[in-house]
Design a protein around this motif. Structure first.
Motif, mmCIF file in Angstrom:
data_model
loop_
_atom_site.group_PDB
_atom_site.id
_atom_site.type_symbol
_atom_site.label_atom_id
_atom_site.label_comp_id
_atom_site.label_asym_id
_atom_site.label_seq_id
_atom_site.Cartn_x
_atom_site.Cartn_y
_atom_site.Cartn_z
ATOM 1 N N GLY A 182 4.033 -1.455 -5.318
ATOM 2 C CA GLY A 182 2.932 -1.720 -3.864
ATOM 3 C C GLY A 182 1.484 -1.963 -4.461
ATOM 4 N N GLY A 189 3.904 -6.155 -5.969
ATOM 5 C CA GLY A 189 3.985 -6.169 -4.471
ATOM 6 C C GLY A 189 5.038 -7.223 -4.782
ATOM 7 N N ALA A 235 1.070 -0.182 3.555
ATOM 8 C CA ALA A 235 1.742 -0.184 2.365
ATOM 9 C C ALA A 235 -0.139 0.049 1.868
ATOM 10 N N ALA A 281 2.550 -7.055 0.263
ATOM 11 C CA ALA A 281 2.418 -7.541 -0.809
ATOM 12 C C ALA A 281 1.418 -7.296 -1.395
ATOM 13 N N LEU A 341 2.983 -9.971 -8.772
ATOM 14 C CA LEU A 341 3.787 -9.885 -7.215
ATOM 15 C C LEU A 341 5.061 -11.163 -7.591
ATOM 16 N N LYS A 384 7.404 -1.164 -0.436
ATOM 17 C CA LYS A 384 5.556 -0.948 -0.816
ATOM 18 C C LYS A 384 5.150 0.166 -0.692
#
Ligand SMILES: Nc1ncnc2c1ncn2[C@@H]1O[C@H](COP(=O)(O)OP(=O)(O)OP(=O)(O)O)[C@@H](O)[C@H]1O
Ligand SMILES: [Mg+2]
Lengths: 327, 338, 326
Positions: free
Chosen positions: A91, A95, A118, A170, A178, C231
């Motif tokens: 996170g 992400g 998040a 994300a 990512l 997350k």
């Protein structure tokens, strides 16, 4: 060249099977530099998602990462981090967005709260601050009427909007990497282009590296800096986008490229790769691609091809490239 | 009347042979059966043993007048009866397992050391009574379901398949029956119909069919929407053929699992009926109910309770385990492809 | 939404009318009212006593069509119409066995029944859900397997045996609690209820735990759980904030439907432990051939069940945003 952002070495993942563990990912090594977009391509079942999940240490039970693997992220080995440290990486450092926006969001919580979570998990912000941050993020990923959408439930949003929410979630903590696992597969064509463009813009603007998993070379062509090709749990070829699309060296990559419909070649028959991807546990000996390979020759069924560098950035695993073996 | 049950036994046995031949002829069912046997050999063996005992207790015949003695003449006796000869293999009253003297009073027994689980208040051998209970239990759980399933399938499948009026009617009947709490309905039915094997089985059937019917209806509704059945209907295949060829085979696994689960529910609920005084004669429920007061005597008389409880527990556990394994084996979600 | 509820309630009413018809068939058409009367007053009673009893208990009318009456009375002055009228107005009449007014018995029995069913319900729910959540957390480990085996074993024991064993072990051997009886005095009531509640929780434990575990596992396997992990949610947070919240919807539907039954009491437990509730009343009715009381209990059971169904649908609609917001 400085140390890569993420370096995976010797990653193998296995699931217990009827007769002992079955590998679904086999000795995969790859690296991603800061800000770079790496596309991971391959047919269904080749192990792309498992590789990506391993980077988050989210390989589903009862799957296991085999000992001997290293995943270095910003110089730290993720596989030896404590559970809370790993949680902090998820996170915030890395992400991830998934293929199915329909089911990847919690159906009983508002999308705003899900993105908010998040942020709360990683940053000490007041609720109001976090909330305005979420609304800002919604604007950034192109969700119209962001304030209003904060309180919406997933089922009230279209697929494209849900995927934007996933991207907002994300990207909420500005991760350095990512991972996007087939982010556009479930969307229709026009939305697909918009989401890709959004991903490209975001990564350029925020200098986020992207690991993009796909089996669509159109997507590769649009966004990737580098490409790695997976087949039956292994990386069979990697190189820059130009090299790979222009001069593929592995017969599997060549086959994949030939099977894409091209606008200028309309009317020509598409060539498909014969046969289908072998299931994990049923991989052929030697080169795993040899039963389907149009160029297979003597050494292919018996010996595993070694990784051969073709240029500074391109390498492939194929006996055709290995000068010590005579065709 | 003994020949009625003999004929039933023959019918059931031939049905069982037919099912076995079908299973061994069909690849999907054969593989599932093999897998089930691999996972739960003991449970299946136990159920097999119970079936065998019930079978031995179902076949009866009358001895020709010449061979019979005064006690047994003219009465049809089953194999189990012939093994135990309950007419003579009794004591005056309670005796402990393998004892050689009576429990109260200490007189020598007629059959010292021969009663494995002792004898009950009337001096009857507990092992014999426990074995006799097997047939009653299988009758409650098995025969009831076997009668109910075809009826429930008929209503459920036609409701799901034809929809409209038929569905409305069946659905209403189901809702009404399901609205009455099962145990209360069961009690009401038995009170109204009277006590007796047939009445109890009918009552259990009336309360039990709703469950099967609902599953059959729901699954048929789902199947009706699938492409292959839509295609078959579009091609003008007859409804009966579609139901027989496509719908029934595809709900068979659910019916079998539901059968196993309802079997245990039925056998367990009979104990409650026995406590309420409306159970079946000779059932384990009755034995347990009779044994209730024996626990408060000193010294405790435990063997009557033990015999029936263990027999009941073993059967229910074995069937539960088979049902569980069956669910894993033939669950479409975990079913192997191809 | 309101239209949906109205339709739902309407269907409930229709179902209730259907249940009443079923009861009529069972208690008036299949069982002969003459039989009931004969059983109640005795075979050799004088004809006027017999007739008087039938009048007192409302059995003295023709079944469906009153040929003796004129006009609407042909249909209204019958057992069928009378049955509907009395049941729908909660005028339950007198017990067939001892002539006591059924409504009074119901009022007297409700409290003791709630005294056992409510703690039983709450404790059973909490224990099963907690164990199921715990086991789902440790899925595919030996903890999971051990609990599953335990569930399977406890499920396979007859409820009657739990009661007998409970009374014997705790009541006679250990002498912790009174073996049976009831005293509404709040200071001691817990002592009388402890054992039946314990036995009741144990006998429902296996099936409930397995049921809730399946629900939890189903939710754990869903994609949104992976998203939550990605997350940075920890395991405990994932379980409580995501899995439990989603699982609450199917759990709720399973639980709400049971609430009305708290009023009808626990048949076996009450009768065994001497708790003078509605369950014990039902058992008494069975043993005393008391058809009118039994009829009333079945009717109330069905009424409460239908109410529970409607309540379930409403709470389901309110709990799930996919339904609530359409
Ligand atoms: N829970 C599991 N148990 C056993 N095998 C599994 C499990 N999950 C995945 N696999 C196997 O791992 C292999 C790799 O799966 P993965 O999801 O990584 O493929 P993929 O390349 O992402 O394919 P796709 O394009 O379909 O997403 C597959 O062959 C799959 O059968
Ligand atoms: Mg994948």
């Amino acid at each position: 060249m400085s140390a890569p952002l993420l370096a995976v070495e010797n990653l193998s993942i296995s699931f217990p099977g009827e007769a002992g563990p079955v590998r679904v990912v086999d000795r995969v090594s790859l690296s991603i530099a800061r800000g770079e977009t790496l596309a991971l391509v391959g047919e269904s079942g080749s192990g792309k998602s498992m590789t990506a999940l391993a980077m988050m240490r989210l390989v589903p039970k009862p799957g296991r990462i085999q000992p001997g693997a290293h995943i270095a992220f910003e110089g730290r080995d993720l596989l030896s981090l404590s559970v809370p440290d790993m949680r902090a990486v998820r996170g915030a450092g890395i992400g991830m967005i998934f293929q199915e926006p329909m089911t990847s969001l919690n159906p009983v919580t508002t999308v705003g709260d899900q993105v908010l979570e998040a942020i709360e998990l990683h940053a000490k912000l007041s609720r109001a601050q976090a909330r305005s941050h979420v609304i800002e993020l919604f604007g950034l990923v192109g969700i119209p009427d962001a304030k209003h959408r904060f309180g919406a439930y997933p089922h009230q949003l279209s697929g494209g909007l849900k995927q934007r929410v996933m991207i907002a979630m994300a990207m909420a903590m500005r991760p350095r990497l990512l991972i996007a696992d087939e982010p556009t597969t479930a969307l229709d064509a026009t939305i697909r282009a918009q989401i890709l463009e959004l991903l490209r813009d975001l990564s350029a603007k925020t200098e986020t590296a992207v690991l993009l998993i796909t089996h669509d070379f159109g997507v590769v062509n649009e966004v990737a800096d580098r490409v790695a090709v997976m087949y039956a749990g292994e990386i069979v070829e990697e190189g820059s986008r130009g090299e790979l699309l222009g001069h593929p060296r592995h017969p599997y990559t060549q086959g994949l490229l030939r099977s894409i419909p091209k606008a200028e070649a309309r009317g020509h028959r598409l060539e498909e790769i014969k046969g289908s991807v072998p299931r994990p546990g049923h991989w052929p000996t030697g080169c795993r691609f040899h039963p389907r390979c149009p160029h297979a020759f003597a050494p292919c069924p018996g010996t595993e091809p070694q990784r051969t560098t073709v240029s500074a950035t391109q390498a492939a695993c194929c006996h055709l490239l290995d000068r010590s073996v005579e065709p | 009347m003994h020949w009625v049950s003999d004929i039933l036994v023959v019918l059931l046995a031939s049905a069982a042979v037919g099912v076995c031949r079908y299973v061994s002829g069909d690849r999907f069912w054969r593989e599932n059966a093999t897998e089930l046997w691999r996972r739960r050999p003991f449970a299946i063996a136990i159920v097999g043993a119970y079936l065998l005992i019930a079978l031995m207790d179902s076949i009866s015949w009358v001895d020709p007048a010449s061979d019979a003695n005064a006690l047994t003449s003219g009465k049809p006796r089953t194999i189990i009866d012939r093994l135990f000869v309950p007419e003579t293999f009794t004591e005056a009253s309670y005796s402990a397992p393998l004892a050689s003297v009576a429990f109260y009073g200490g007189q020598p027994l007629l059959h010292p050391g021969a009663h494995l689980l002792g004898t009950d208040l009337l001096g009857r051998d507990v092992v014999y009574r426990t074995l006799k209970g097997v047939r009653v239990a299988l009758l409650i759980g098995g025969l009831t379901s076997l009668v109910v399933i075809p009826i429930a399938l008929l209503f459920g499948v036609s409701a799901g398949y034809f929809g409209r009026r038929i569905d409305d009617a069946v659905f209403f009947a189901m809702t009404v029956l399901a609205s009455v709490p099962t145990l209360l309905l069961l009690i009401a039915l038995i009170m109204v119909l009277g006590k007796g094997t047939v009445q109890v089985c009918v009552a259990l059937g009336v309360t039990g069919w709703v469950h099967f019917c609902r599953i059959a209806r729901g699954e048929t509704l789902k199947l009706r929407e699938t492409d292959f059945i839509a295609a078959a209907r579009a091609l003008g295949v007859r409804d009966g053929t579609i139901i027989r060829r496509h719908i029934l085979p595809n709900i068979a696994h659910l019916v079998i699992i539901t059968f196993a689960l309802s079997f245990t529910a039925l056998v367990l609920s009979e104990t409650i009926l026995s406590y309420l005084g409306i159970g079946l004669d000779g059932s384990w429920g009755q034995m347990i109910d009779q044994a209730r007061n024996e626990l408060s005597r000193t010294p405790v008389i435990w063997w009557n309770l033990t015999g029936a409880s263990i027999a009941l527990f073993t059967l229910v556990l074995a069937v539960n385990m088979i049902a569980d394994a069956m669910r894993d084996v033939i669950d479409p979600r975990t079913r192997r492809e191809g | 939404m309101a239209a949906y509820f109205l339709r739902r309630i309407g269907y409930g009413v229709i179902t209730l009318l259907g249940v009443l018809l079923l009861l009529f068939v069972l208690f008036f058409a299949v069982t002969d009212p003459d039989d009931i009367a004969r059983k109640a007053v005795g075979e050799r009673a004088r004809p006027e006593v017999y007739a008087q009893w039938k009048t007192n208990h409302g059995y003295d009318k023709p079944l469906i069509i009153n040929t003796g009456a004129t006009g609407a009375g042909r249909f209204t002055d019958t057992l069928l119409a009378e049955h509907y009228r009395r049941m729908l107005t909660f005028d339950f009449g007198r017990s067939d066995a001892d002539d006591s007014p059924i409504s009074r018995r119901l009022r007297e029995g409700a409290l003791p029944s709630l005294g056992i069913t409510v703690p039983l319900f709450v404790m059973g729910l909490v224990v099963s859900v907690a164990v199921a959540l715990f086991v789902a957390f440790f899925r595919e480990t030996y903890i999971d397997r051990v609990v599953l085996v335990l569930c399977m074993l406890t499920m396979s024991v007859a409820g009657l045996l739990y009661i007998i064993a409970g009374q014997y072990l705790v009541g006679q051997l250990l002498r912790w609690f009174p073996i049976s009886g009831f005293d509404p005095n709040p200071a001691v009531v817990a002592r009388f209820l402890a054992l039946p509640v314990l036995v009741g929780v144990l006998s429902g434990f296996g099936a409930d735990t397995r049921f809730y575990r399946t629900i939890f596992l189903e939710e754990i396997g869903r994609d949104y759980v992976r998203t939550a992990r990605a997350k940075g949610c920890g395991d405990a947070r994932v379980m409580v904030r995501h899995v439990l919240r989603n699982a609450l919807i199917p759990i709720l539907t399973n639980v709400v439907v049971q609430i009305p039954f708290l009023f009808t009491g626990a048949l076996l437990l009450e009768s065994f432990f001497g708790i003078p509730g509605l369950g014990a009343l039902t058992v008494e009715a069975i043993q005393g051939n008391d058809f009118s009381t039994l009829r009333t209990m079945v009717y109330l059971g069905a009424l409460l069940f239908i109410a529970g169904q409607i309540l379930t649908d409403i709470s389901y609609a309110l709990a799930d945003p996919r339904v609530r917001l359409g």
